[in-house]
Design a protein around this motif. Structure first.
Motif, short mmCIF file in Angstrom:
data_model
loop_
_atom_site.label_atom_id
_atom_site.label_comp_id
_atom_site.label_asym_id
_atom_site.label_seq_id
_atom_site.Cartn_x
_atom_site.Cartn_y
_atom_site.Cartn_z
N ALA A 638 5.48 -1.09 5.79
CA ALA A 638 4.78 -2.31 6.26
C ALA A 638 3.43 -2.44 5.56
O ALA A 638 3.04 -3.55 5.16
CB ALA A 638 4.60 -2.27 7.77
N GLY A 639 2.72 -1.33 5.40
CA GLY A 639 1.43 -1.39 4.72
C GLY A 639 1.57 -1.86 3.29
O GLY A 639 0.78 -2.68 2.81
N SER A 640 2.61 -1.38 2.59
CA SER A 640 2.85 -1.80 1.22
C SER A 640 3.20 -3.28 1.16
O SER A 640 2.73 -4.01 0.29
CB SER A 640 3.97 -0.97 0.61
OG SER A 640 4.32 -1.44 -0.68
N ALA A 641 4.03 -3.73 2.12
CA ALA A 641 4.44 -5.14 2.14
C ALA A 641 3.25 -6.05 2.44
O ALA A 641 3.09 -7.12 1.82
CB ALA A 641 5.54 -5.35 3.19
N VAL A 642 2.39 -5.63 3.38
CA VAL A 642 1.20 -6.44 3.70
C VAL A 642 0.27 -6.50 2.50
O VAL A 642 -0.32 -7.55 2.21
CB VAL A 642 0.48 -5.85 4.94
CG1 VAL A 642 -0.90 -6.49 5.10
CG2 VAL A 642 1.32 -6.06 6.20
N ALA A 643 0.13 -5.40 1.78
CA ALA A 643 -0.75 -5.36 0.62
C ALA A 643 -0.32 -6.38 -0.44
O ALA A 643 -1.17 -6.97 -1.11
CB ALA A 643 -0.78 -3.97 0.03
N ARG A 644 0.98 -6.57 -0.57
CA ARG A 644 1.45 -7.56 -1.55
C ARG A 644 1.75 -8.91 -0.87
O ARG A 644 2.35 -9.80 -1.47
CB ARG A 644 2.69 -7.05 -2.29
CG ARG A 644 3.90 -6.78 -1.44
CD ARG A 644 5.09 -6.31 -2.31
NE ARG A 644 6.31 -6.19 -1.52
CZ ARG A 644 6.68 -5.12 -0.86
NH1 ARG A 644 5.92 -4.02 -0.90
NH2 ARG A 644 7.82 -5.10 -0.17
N GLU A 645 1.31 -9.03 0.42
CA GLU A 645 1.41 -10.25 1.20
C GLU A 645 2.85 -10.73 1.36
O GLU A 645 3.12 -11.94 1.41
CB GLU A 645 0.53 -11.36 0.61
CG GLU A 645 -0.95 -10.97 0.63
CD GLU A 645 -1.87 -12.15 0.35
OE1 GLU A 645 -1.35 -13.23 -0.01
OE2 GLU A 645 -3.07 -11.98 0.51
N ASP A 646 3.75 -9.78 1.46
CA ASP A 646 5.15 -10.09 1.75
C ASP A 646 5.37 -9.80 3.24
O ASP A 646 5.84 -8.73 3.62
CB ASP A 646 6.07 -9.23 0.89
CG ASP A 646 7.54 -9.64 1.03
OD1 ASP A 646 7.86 -10.43 1.95
OD2 ASP A 646 8.37 -9.15 0.24
N PHE A 647 5.00 -10.75 4.07
CA PHE A 647 4.99 -10.51 5.51
C PHE A 647 6.40 -10.48 6.10
O PHE A 647 6.64 -9.83 7.12
CB PHE A 647 4.12 -11.55 6.21
CG PHE A 647 2.70 -11.52 5.72
CD1 PHE A 647 1.89 -10.43 5.97
CD2 PHE A 647 2.19 -12.57 4.97
CE1 PHE A 647 0.59 -10.38 5.49
CE2 PHE A 647 0.90 -12.54 4.49
CZ PHE A 647 0.10 -11.44 4.76
N ALA A 648 7.34 -11.15 5.46
CA ALA A 648 8.73 -11.06 5.91
C ALA A 648 9.24 -9.63 5.75
O ALA A 648 9.91 -9.07 6.62
CB ALA A 648 9.60 -12.04 5.13
#
Length: 703
Positions: A638-648
């Motif tokens: 989740a942290g990696s996804a948020v960092a690249r703004e991929d919230f889905a």
């Protein structure tokens, strides 16, 4: 039940005041009726240039009798208290009062008051003159011999007559007798000033409206609007043209006439060389006339439509000729202004702005233009615009404010800048930015689409906001004299619709010293906090208006979004909403809330928090180990996804927590008898809460 008819007949009421005045009259009368215990069935108010009228139907003929018990002093109480009780209740002696027994507090007196209801006719006679005298006109006047006397009536224009009748539909109504400043109520009104000026006797609303119509007065403003619009469209259609509709003008014209008659006039074709918007503004502002377009080209024709207030014997020829003379003169002026403006380049007008003060604490317009140029170059990189074009557009965007046409018609600012920029050979994007950088000007206005316009629009609005924050002129309550809320909503809409992630605090901290170089870093940080909060509040309003759940907005903003962009917040809210619509989302929310509730109870009990990493050595059950492993995995993904703004993707990662959380609560006793194990399991619950906070504060989500 009886009905009320009220008419206040006067000299011409300004069109801009009529709609509110009619609504105020309805509100004031009906509120007072209800306050007097007279509940009505319906009410409707009307306005023409010379009258306000109100009909209220279904009013009781009299007030209900009132029976009331009023508690008095204790039996044997002080004489002054008893005397005051007798005076207030109108009792002759205590013999007329009842004694209420109370074993705990002692016996006390009760007065039984019976107040018979009054006839509605008498109530109206008392309340209506007060309403007339206290009517809230924005501007009013005194007139005549009585004007110098104390308490003389003030009205928007001289008041001549008052109709006030009340009665059943099947009977002749009574006149509600009262007088205001020497004007006695009656049943007489007057028709059209020129075509039917004679006195008219009326009884109730039905014959009042019908007799006015026969006397060339259309009482209902909506009916007058329909007549004007329909007749104007038919006139245009008959010659193969289209009416350029204008609701604001239609509302105004309907307030200028009691008997609308649409007529068509024309002007010289040579004036069509002026931009359509200038022609329309000239004809609209000066003569309150509608313009006409060619349906094939969508360009204006040399025709206009006026609304007369009379059926003239010459079929309106003299009226049309008079309007044509005035419009010809006004268009000649406009043509002169336009052609004069074209002789001076936009950039040659800019030195004037060095002597025009924008705000006493923010310097001149010239200084502001320089700041906007700098900011536009920075915004260009975010908007994907050509930097040099953005700087050029920002340089010229305000120049048309110094032109003759905009001086005459301020509503054409920006638009004229575009025309002048194109005429002097500027790039199309640079020219378009002169008009579009003011957009959006409201919730129904479009946002600019050209990247250059986007860059200049953001630069202009952000400079305004930062400037007023720098001098501590923020909106307070309902007061927003510089329209800063509108500017912020404009920035938000552009950011969302053009997909540009803006960071309000960062925007301010980078640019505020251009306005206030004396500010310390500490002061800038404090102002930045206020700026960020203001934008979050505006974003919340915007998202809720678009239908977003308020709790989801609160959950995302509850994380503290100082380093999160506006677009990122919106995308988080959208992704969170979609996630919570799934079974995984609903169950994870339930599990997270259960963990939070247990933690809250135990933290309160132990008077401490359970922060810190759990001790793997204290895990006794497989479910504990599985949850710990799932949390570590979700935190990373989740942290990696948020960092690249991929919230889905962040939501998909969080969904992996669900089975481990379910199993944990199914198999594990959190409050174990061993204090160390209990503490370790509470820390594990805190890890659930921490993991979900990668996207939102789940504790703020309802359900």
């Amino acid at each position: 039940m009886p009905d009320l008819l009220l008419e206040l007949f006067s000299e011409e009421i300004p069109a801009r005041m009529q709609a509110k005045a009619a609504d105020d009259l309805r509100r004031m009368v009906t509120d007072k009726l209800v306050a007097e215990g007279l509940v009505y069935e319906g009410a409707k108010a009307f306005a023409t240039p010379r009258r306000l009228a109100l009909t209220v139907h279904g009013i009781p003929a009299r007030q209900s009798d009132l029976k009331e018990e009023r508690k008095g002093p204790r039996v044997g109480g002080p004489e002054p208290a008893i005397a005051g009780f007798l005076k207030a209740t109108g009792l002759a002696s205590l013999d007329e009062a009842k004694i209420q027994r109370d074993p705990k507090k002692g016996d006390f007196y009760i007065a039984l008051i019976e107040k018979p209801g009054r006839a509605t006719l008498d109530v109206l006679a008392d309340m209506l003159p007060v309403i007339v005298r206290t009517f809230p006109w924005p501007k009013s006047m005194r007139w005549g011999e009585r004007s110098a006397r104390p308490g003389a009536l003030q009205w928007v224009r001289p008041l001549h007559a008052i109709i006030a009748t009340f009665g059943l539909e099947t009977e002749d109504p009574d006149v509600v007798k009262f007088s205001v400043d020497g004007i006695e109520t009656g049943q007489t009104t007057y028709g059209h000033r020129f075509m039917a000026p004679a006195a008219i006797s009326v009884r109730r609303f039905e014959d009042y409206e019908a007799k006015l119509l026969n006397a060339k007065v259309v009482l209902d403003p909506e009916r007058r609007k329909d007549t004007i619009a329909t007749d104007a469209k038919q006139l245009a259609f008959a010659q193969g043209f289209e009416l350029v509709e204008d609701q604001v003008l239609l509302d105004e014209v309907a307030g200028l006439v009691e008997w609308p008659v649409a007529l068509m006039g024309s002007f010289d074709k040579e004036f069509l060389s002026i931009p359509d918007e200038v022609i329309r503004a000239t004809i609209r502002n000066n003569q309150k006339c509608f313009v006409v377009s060619d349906p094939k080209t969508k360009k204006l024709t040399n025709k206009f439509i006026l609304t007369a207030n009379i059926e003239a014997s010459d079929a309106g020829k003299a009226i049309v000729a008079g309007n044509e003379r005035v419009i010809r003169a006004r268009l000649s002026d406009a043509k002169f202004f336009y052609e004069t403006d074209l002789k001076t380049k936009l950039e040659d007008r800019l030195p004037k702005f060095d002597s025009i003060v924008f705000h006493e604490k923010l310097g001149t317009q010239g200084e502001r233009i320089k700041r906007i140029e700098l900011s536009a170059a920075e915004m260009a990189q975010l908007a994907g615009a050509d930097v040099e074009k953005a700087k050029r557009a920002a340089h010229l965007a305000k120049a048309d404010l110094a032109t003759e046409v905009v001086g005459e018609f301020p509503e054409l600012q920006g638009l004229m800048g575009k025309y002048y920029a194109l005429a002097q050979g500027e790039d199309a994007s640079v020219a378009a930015a002169s008009e579009e950088h003011y957009k959006p000007q409201g919730p129904n206005d479009r946002v600019p689409t050209d990247p250059v316009s986007v860059a200049v629009a953001l630069a202009d609005k952000i400079d305004t906001l930062i400037g007023f924050w720098a001098i501590d002129e923020k909106p307070t309550g309902s007061k927003d004299p510089y329209a800063l809320r509108r500017a912020a909503l404009g920035v938000i809409r552009i950011a969302i619709e053009r997909e540009i992630d803006l960071y309000p605090r960062g925007l301010l901290e980078k640019r505020i010293k251009r306005v206030r170089p004396d500010l310390s870093d500490v002061a800038i940080s404090e102002i930045g906090d206020s700026f960020q909060t203001f934008f979050e509040d505006r974003l919340t309003v915007q998202l809720r208006d678009q239908g977003a759940r308020h709790d989801l907005v609160d959950a995302v903003l509850g994380l503290g979004s100082g380093e999160v962009g506006l677009l990122s917040i919106v995308r988080r809210v959208e992704a969170l909403g979609k996630f919570l619509d799934t079974d995984d989302g609903k169950n994870l929310l339930a599990g997270t809330k259960r963990a939070s509730n247990i933690l809250s109870i135990e933290e309160k009990k132990d008077k401490r928090s359970f922060d810190g990493a759990p001790d793997e050595a204290l895990y006794r059950l497989d479910e504990e180990k599985a949850l710990a492993k799932a949390i570590d995995q979700v935190k990373a993904e989740a942290g990696s996804a948020v960092a690249r703004e991929d919230f889905a993707a962040a939501m998909s990662a969080m969904a992996k927590l669900r089975p481990a959380v379910d199993a944990f609560f199914d198999k594990v006793k959190v409050n174990d008898d061993d204090p160390k194990v209990r503490e370790n399991r509470l820390k594990l619950l805190n890890e659930i809460r921490a993991a979900t906070r990668a996207v939102a504060d789940f504790s703020k989500i309802e359900g």
